[in-house]
Design a protein around this motif. Structure first.
Motif, PDB file in Angstrom:
ATOM      1  N   VAL A   7      13.449  61.236  44.714  1.00 26.97           N
ATOM      2  CA  VAL A   7      12.792  61.782  43.530  1.00 26.97           C
ATOM      3  C   VAL A   7      13.773  61.678  42.362  1.00 26.97           C
ATOM      4  N   MET A   8      13.261  61.235  41.233  1.00 26.81           N
ATOM      5  CA  MET A   8      14.085  61.175  40.038  1.00 26.81           C
ATOM      6  C   MET A   8      13.291  61.806  38.903  1.00 26.81           C
ATOM      7  N   VAL A   9      13.889  62.745  38.248  1.00 27.37           N
ATOM      8  CA  VAL A   9      13.271  63.377  37.093  1.00 27.37           C
ATOM      9  C   VAL A   9      14.050  62.916  35.871  1.00 27.37           C
ATOM     10  N   CYS A  10      13.362  62.289  34.933  1.00 24.96           N
ATOM     11  CA  CYS A  10      14.016  61.751  33.740  1.00 24.96           C
ATOM     12  C   CYS A  10      13.425  62.421  32.514  1.00 24.96           C
ATOM     13  N   HIS A  11      14.274  62.913  31.669  1.00 27.88           N
ATOM     14  CA  HIS A  11      13.801  63.590  30.473  1.00 27.88           C
ATOM     15  C   HIS A  11      14.864  63.439  29.404  1.00 27.88           C
ATOM     16  N   PRO A  12      14.588  63.269  28.189  1.00 29.72           N
ATOM     17  CA  PRO A  12      13.262  63.107  27.596  1.00 29.72           C
ATOM     18  C   PRO A  12      12.806  61.656  27.621  1.00 29.72           C
ATOM     19  N   ASN A  13      11.515  61.469  27.529  1.00 26.11           N
ATOM     20  CA  ASN A  13      10.931  60.132  27.438  1.00 26.11           C
ATOM     21  C   ASN A  13      11.043  59.696  25.977  1.00 26.11           C
ATOM     22  N   ARG A  14      11.799  58.657  25.718  1.00 26.51           N
ATOM     23  CA  ARG A  14      12.091  58.244  24.344  1.00 26.51           C
ATOM     24  C   ARG A  14      11.164  57.153  23.810  1.00 26.51           C
ATOM     25  N   ILE A  15      10.153  56.749  24.552  1.00 28.32           N
ATOM     26  CA  ILE A  15       9.311  55.638  24.108  1.00 28.32           C
ATOM     27  C   ILE A  15       8.321  56.059  23.013  1.00 28.32           C
ATOM     28  N   GLY A  16       8.091  57.327  22.845  1.00 21.57           N
ATOM     29  CA  GLY A  16       7.087  57.813  21.889  1.00 21.57           C
ATOM     30  C   GLY A  16       7.363  57.447  20.445  1.00 21.57           C
ATOM     31  N   GLY A  17       7.364  58.420  19.577  1.00 22.47           N
ATOM     32  CA  GLY A  17       7.514  58.189  18.152  1.00 22.47           C
ATOM     33  C   GLY A  17       8.906  57.807  17.708  1.00 22.47           C
ATOM     34  N   GLU A  18       9.863  57.722  18.638  1.00 23.14           N
ATOM     35  CA  GLU A  18      11.246  57.419  18.285  1.00 23.14           C
ATOM     36  C   GLU A  18      11.540  55.923  18.309  1.00 23.14           C
ATOM     37  N   THR A  19      10.521  55.084  18.527  1.00 26.44           N
ATOM     38  CA  THR A  19      10.756  53.649  18.682  1.00 26.44           C
ATOM     39  C   THR A  19       9.789  52.823  17.847  1.00 26.44           C
ATOM     40  N   VAL A  20      10.217  51.590  17.559  1.00 28.94           N
ATOM     41  CA  VAL A  20       9.354  50.583  16.933  1.00 28.94           C
ATOM     42  C   VAL A  20       9.298  49.421  17.915  1.00 28.94           C
ATOM     43  N   LEU A  21       8.091  48.992  18.269  1.00 21.88           N
ATOM     44  CA  LEU A  21       7.891  47.910  19.227  1.00 21.88           C
ATOM     45  C   LEU A  21       7.499  46.646  18.484  1.00 21.88           C
ATOM     46  N   SER A  22       7.990  45.495  18.969  1.00 24.32           N
ATOM     47  CA  SER A  22       7.614  44.225  18.355  1.00 24.32           C
ATOM     48  C   SER A  22       7.746  43.110  19.375  1.00 24.32           C
ATOM     49  N   GLY A  23       7.079  41.999  19.083  1.00 24.50           N
ATOM     50  CA  GLY A  23       7.187  40.816  19.927  1.00 24.50           C
ATOM     51  C   GLY A  23       6.058  40.691  20.920  1.00 24.50           C
TER      52      GLY A  23
END
Length: 91
Positions: A7-23
């Motif tokens: 089991v792995m608990v990872c926090h915080p999930n940074r993919i939300g509003g903290e990123t810009v996606l492209s490509g």
């Protein structure tokens, strides 16, 4: 007693509003931006399996320490390959 799973608990999930996606080249109805949704049921789908269609960049709002990267609910086969490159320079 040894557990049969990890089991792995990872926090915080940074993919939300903290990123810009492209490509990449994504299906209009399942765009790359969908991976920023924290609901795992919302998916992104590339237009085809051409490597140039599947490559994308994630740019963070500032320098971040990343300790875990997880690809969830994917269709990559066991013979598939994933390459992750990271840099602290914007280019």
């Amino acid at each position: 007693m040894v557990a049969d799973f990890n089991v792995m608990v990872c926090h915080p999930n940074r993919i939300g509003g903290e990123t810009v996606l492209s490509g990449g080249v994504f299906v209009d109805s399942l765009p790359l931006a969908n991976i920023q949704d924290r609901a795992f049921a919302k998916v992104a789908r590339t237009a085809d399996a051409d490597p140039e269609s599947t490559w994308f960049d994630i740019a963070f709002d500032r320098q971040r320490n990343i300790r875990v990267i997880a690809l969830l609910a994917h269709t990559i086969t066991t013979s598939g390959r994933v390459r992750i490159r990271a840099s602290d320079v914007s280019d």
